[in-house]
Design a protein around this motif. Structure first.
Motif, PDB file in Angstrom:
ATOM      1  N   PHE A 141       5.696   2.925   5.214  1.00  0.00           N
ATOM      2  CA  PHE A 141       7.094   3.350   5.050  1.00  0.00           C
ATOM      3  C   PHE A 141       8.016   2.133   4.954  1.00  0.00           C
ATOM      4  O   PHE A 141       8.948   2.105   4.176  1.00  0.00           O
ATOM      5  CB  PHE A 141       7.547   4.216   6.231  1.00  0.00           C
ATOM      6  CG  PHE A 141       6.875   5.565   6.312  1.00  0.00           C
ATOM      7  CD1 PHE A 141       6.155   6.068   5.236  1.00  0.00           C
ATOM      8  CD2 PHE A 141       6.982   6.344   7.463  1.00  0.00           C
ATOM      9  CE1 PHE A 141       5.545   7.308   5.316  1.00  0.00           C
ATOM     10  CE2 PHE A 141       6.371   7.588   7.551  1.00  0.00           C
ATOM     11  CZ  PHE A 141       5.648   8.066   6.471  1.00  0.00           C
ATOM     12  N   TYR A 178       7.780  10.422   3.283  1.00  0.00           N
ATOM     13  CA  TYR A 178       8.878   9.541   3.662  1.00  0.00           C
ATOM     14  C   TYR A 178       9.969   9.592   2.610  1.00  0.00           C
ATOM     15  O   TYR A 178       9.719   9.392   1.430  1.00  0.00           O
ATOM     16  CB  TYR A 178       8.357   8.115   3.810  1.00  0.00           C
ATOM     17  CG  TYR A 178       9.411   7.128   4.243  1.00  0.00           C
ATOM     18  CD1 TYR A 178      10.069   7.271   5.459  1.00  0.00           C
ATOM     19  CD2 TYR A 178       9.735   6.037   3.448  1.00  0.00           C
ATOM     20  CE1 TYR A 178      11.040   6.357   5.863  1.00  0.00           C
ATOM     21  CE2 TYR A 178      10.692   5.111   3.844  1.00  0.00           C
ATOM     22  CZ  TYR A 178      11.340   5.286   5.054  1.00  0.00           C
ATOM     23  OH  TYR A 178      12.287   4.379   5.450  1.00  0.00           O
ATOM     24  N   LYS A 228       1.402   4.498   8.735  1.00  0.00           N
ATOM     25  CA  LYS A 228       2.681   5.016   8.240  1.00  0.00           C
ATOM     26  C   LYS A 228       3.820   4.036   8.489  1.00  0.00           C
ATOM     27  O   LYS A 228       4.676   3.830   7.637  1.00  0.00           O
ATOM     28  CB  LYS A 228       3.002   6.365   8.890  1.00  0.00           C
ATOM     29  CG  LYS A 228       2.004   7.460   8.531  1.00  0.00           C
ATOM     30  CD  LYS A 228       1.961   7.702   7.017  1.00  0.00           C
ATOM     31  CE  LYS A 228       0.925   8.751   6.661  1.00  0.00           C
ATOM     32  NZ  LYS A 228       0.526   8.693   5.251  1.00  0.00           N
ATOM     33  N   ILE A 263      11.532  11.063   7.848  1.00  0.00           N
ATOM     34  CA  ILE A 263      10.204  11.624   7.583  1.00  0.00           C
ATOM     35  C   ILE A 263      10.348  13.134   7.415  1.00  0.00           C
ATOM     36  O   ILE A 263      10.791  13.819   8.333  1.00  0.00           O
ATOM     37  CB  ILE A 263       9.238  11.324   8.736  1.00  0.00           C
ATOM     38  CG1 ILE A 263       9.156   9.812   8.985  1.00  0.00           C
ATOM     39  CG2 ILE A 263       7.846  11.888   8.438  1.00  0.00           C
ATOM     40  CD1 ILE A 263       8.426   9.440  10.256  1.00  0.00           C
TER      41      ILE A 263
END
Lengths: 354, 438
Positions: A95, A163, A91, A157
């Motif tokens: 992101f 996201y 992540k 988040i």
């Protein structure tokens, strides 16, 4: 044998291991920021303080033997995240796709520039590589500074790990102060290291620079810490629960003040160590605030990824812990040994062959 | 979505292929330079020092790019292959972390020491280079351990919801037979590539009538390494082909474009596969039973054809087939070139054999091509799986905006081209300058 070993280590529950690995993760990042700060800093200030090739060689020789081994701490930080907290790794990088690509390019540019700086005699190529070293170092310290400020502040988040952040949203005033702070601490670190490691006018110039930049670091550190505690949501939760954590920001301020004092008194090595302390304690101040989250959510705390959710299996964490217990001390020993190999000061007359 | 899949794969292919242009030469040169440094320490023969200096300079230029492009690989797992990382993290992460702990620190730390230590501390200098060589070679073990799991998963448990694999046996990962096949094959090909680079550069020097002992001795060593590795590679490859057919039947069948199941399958010297018809459009000069022998160990062995496998589990046959043919053909050329080199060198005709020297000079790119082709066979042959039998490639990609992936491909490719030009320029300069001086 594997089974017996695992049985013996069964008291290490997954939750405990997740905590141990979070602690190690904080240590590894701290070590990386410390050890790479002076090589990044050397790159940041070289174009401004080196007046000729001889002085560039002095600077290059002061960091040349170490920067590669030091950068591995960053690879370990990334690899360790991958292994111990795969969800966080995935992540974090997804992101922050573009910032990570920028960081990658900065790392490549820095590495190649340092290694190739004097492999060709053409002043033009050397000039390009010197600015490549500068740009790479700037991108690395700035991106990491901005990224960590965002980790402390929390990423956008939403529920189910969706996201919602934008690239522009990452550059809040808080993140920009964080980025600037990292750039300046690194520059100070580089200047003090050059002063420690070299003889002649370049060392004097670097020392003068550090006298000024350490003051700016102190001011920025105070602003950054004040902003963190007063202006960042949920920053003080862990501090209220465990006041002992206040030792981190306190030490950050104390070392920043001492760095200014020692730099002024030309006790360069002490100033250098204190400046490293500033980096370490600021990073740990932030990391202590996000626990148990690794990716904190700025929307609502429960949307973030915490260490239990992100952690690998008990076996993987145990195997890696054993690996770390054996190899980390070994790595530290031979890296320190490498520093003793090159402990002489670098004079201006030295030639270069690398 | 499809576009994103292809862009992500393209980006990965570019970064890994570029990285893998530099790694094999690093693997081989590290060992050879370490050997030369030690020989100089023991004998104080100046030729050894000059050899260590010259090949060491090329090693330095090359090592830097291998190091920085390796970073790109680690980054990509997170940026472009997030779901894959989540699926595999428990298994893949630990070899990667151990690789950093065991190998990268050794490489990084001792590389710096080796460069900056002067000849007054020759013993430490030689020792440092051995540590670099150890680091680079250990590194290949760990990365192939991780790759081995993707090719032949072992020692794991799939969570009931299918979301990820959990490691159940760390030693099974290490003793995965795929890993050992691949490790030996990869290391041998890296040493072969290094030997051919050295032979090519020596050939250039001999053509320039540079009769320095540095290059004569280098040629002598490299030609033996080239011959031994060139012969071992197909010998090992034979066992490997049978093994692949066992664990990944589709890849095995695609390597020789075998469409229909049968026994005593012939191998054709001239063959053009056509995936659209599920057959070969040209088949000429078949050698009876040879394919059966290569892939099963018996001339009458039965091979399952691609048409008898589920259509959505078959790799792009043409790509696998042509890459495999390219690699094996080059493999035979390498044996011939090494044999000729050894013969010419033993009979003392080498330095006057301009034709052979020119051939060797122009052969420098060939092992690079062979290695990339071999890698293509291994990785494209595994498609559509990213983790064989467990996770399809399309399920492994991050959902990031296509424009961002496109932008990063352009950035990385442009950047890599500059790096490549820089490396080429610096190595060429090193080689050309060596012709004038001893």
């Amino acid at each position: 044998m594997q089974q017996e070993l695992i049985k013996m280590l069964e008291f290490l529950t997954q939750d405990l291991l997740a905590n141990i690995w979070f602690f190690l993760w904080c240590v590894i990042w701290g070590v990386y920021f410390i050890v790479d700060s002076f090589s990044l800093g050397a790159g940041l200030i070289t174009p401004f303080i080196a007046s000729d090739k001889k002085q560039r060689i002095q600077i290059q020789k002061s960091v040349g033997p170490f920067w590669g081994g030091n950068e591995v701490w960053l690879i370990l930080a990334a690899g360790g995240t991958f292994a111990a907290f795969p969800l966080v790794f995935s992540k974090m990088f997804t992101f922050l796709y573009l910032p990570m690509m920028l960081l990658l390019i900065g790392l490549i540019m820095r590495g190649i520039s340092v290694e190739y700086l004097h492999k060709d005699d053409s002043p033009k190529i050397q000039n390009i590589l010197m600015w490549g070293w500068f740009t790479g170092s700037l991108v690395i310290s700035l991106v990491l500074g901005v990224a960590f400020a965002n980790f402390f502040k929390g990423l956008a988040i939403a529920d189910n790990l969706v996201y919602q952040g934008t690239l522009l949203g990452l550059f809040s005033p808080y993140a920009l102060i964080g980025g600037l702070l990292f750039v300046l601490i690194s520059a100070t670190s580089g200047a003090l290291w050059i002063k420690v490691k070299t003889e002649g006018p370049i060392g004097t110039k670097a020392g003068e620079l550090a006298k000024k930049s350490s003051i700016v670091v102190l001011v920025l550190a105070l602003v950054y810490l004040a902003y963190s505690f007063a202006g960042i949501a949920n920053f003080t939760v862990n501090y209220s629960a465990t006041p002992a954590f206040y030792v981190f920001p306190a030490l950050a301020v104390i070392t920043a003040i001492l760095a200014v004092v020692f730099a002024k008194q030309e006790k360069t090595f002490l100033a250098f160590c204190c400046n490293l302390g500033v980096i370490l304690f600021i990073v740990e101040t932030g990391l202590a605030s996000i626990y148990p989250y690794m990716l904190k959510s700025s929307i609502a705390l429960e949307y973030g990824i915490d260490i239990y959710q992100g952690a690998s299996s008990q076996l993987t964490l145990t195997v890696m812990l054993l690996g770390a217990l054996v190899f980390v001390p070994l790595v530290i020993i031979y890296q320190l040994w490498a520093y003793t190999l090159f402990r002489e000061k670098i004079r201006e007359t030295e030639t270069v062959d690398y | 979505m499809l576009e994103l899949l292809y862009l992500s794969r393209l980006q990965f292919a570019i970064t890994v292929a570029f990285h893998f242009l530099f790694v094999p030469l690093t693997l081989g040169l590290a060992l050879l330079v370490a050997y030369m440094e030690t020989a100089y320490y023991k004998t104080r023969d100046e030729t050894w020092r000059k050899m260590a200096d010259f090949w060491g300079r090329i090693f330095k230029i090359n090592f830097a790019i291998g190091l920085v492009t390796g970073l790109a690989m680690t980054f990509q797992f997170g940026t472009n292959w997030g779901p894959y990382s989540e699926f595999m993290g428990d298994v893949f992460g630990s070899p990667l972390a151990v690789e950093a702990l065991m190998a990268f620190f050794l490489e990084g730390t001792f590389f710096g020491a080796w460069i900056f230590l002067d000849r007054n501390r020759q013993k430490l200098k030689a020792f440092s280079m051995w540590m670099v060589a150890l680091g680079t070679n250990i590194s290949s073990l760990w990365i192939i351990t991780a790759n081995g799991f993707m090719q032949n998963p072992v020692g794991y448990e799939l969570l009931p919801d299918g979301s990820k694999v959990i490691m159940t046996d760390f030693f099974a990962l290490l003793t995965n037979s795929y890993v050992w096949y691949m490790l030996v094959h990869t290391l041998l090909s890296a040493y072969l590539l290094t030997a051919f680079v050295i032979l090519g550069i020596c050939a250039y020097q001999f053509l320039k009538r540079n009769d320095s002992e540095v290059f004569k001795r280098s040629f002598k060593i490299a030609v033996v390494i080239a011959l031994v590795t060139a012969i071992l590679l197909p010998v090992l490859g034979h066992g490997y082909a049978q093994y692949v057919t066992e664990i990944q039947p589709a890849k095995g069948a695609a390597m020789d474009a075998i469409w229909e199941t049968g026994s005593s399958v012939p191998m054709y010297l001239i063959q053009v596969p056509d995936a659209s018809t599920g057959s070969n459009s040209i088949e000429l000069l078949g050698i009876p039973g040879l394919a059966s022998f290569l892939y099963t160990g018996s001339f009458s062995g039965t091979i399952t054809g691609l048409n008898q496998m589920p259509a959505d589990e078959i790799p792009p046959v043409g790509m696998v087939f042509w890459n495999f043919k390219l690699m094996t053909m080059l493999g035979f050329l390498f044996i011939a070139e090494a044999l000729a080199g050894l013969y010419l060198q033993k009979t003392g005709k080498l330095y006057k054999s301009d034709l052979y020297l020119k051939l060797m000079q122009w052969s420098i790119p060939l092992p690079f091509i062979a290695i990339i082709a071999g890698w293509n066979v291994a990785e494209i042959g595994r498609q559509p799986w990213i983790v064989y039998g467990l996770l399809k490639t399309e399920s492994g990609i991050s959902t990031v905006p296509t424009s961002e992936v496109l932008l990063s491909i352009v950035l990385i490719t442009g950047f890599y081209l500059v790096l490549w030009a820089l490396e080429y320029y610096l190595i060429k300069k090193t080689v050309v300058n060596a012709a004038g001086v001893d």
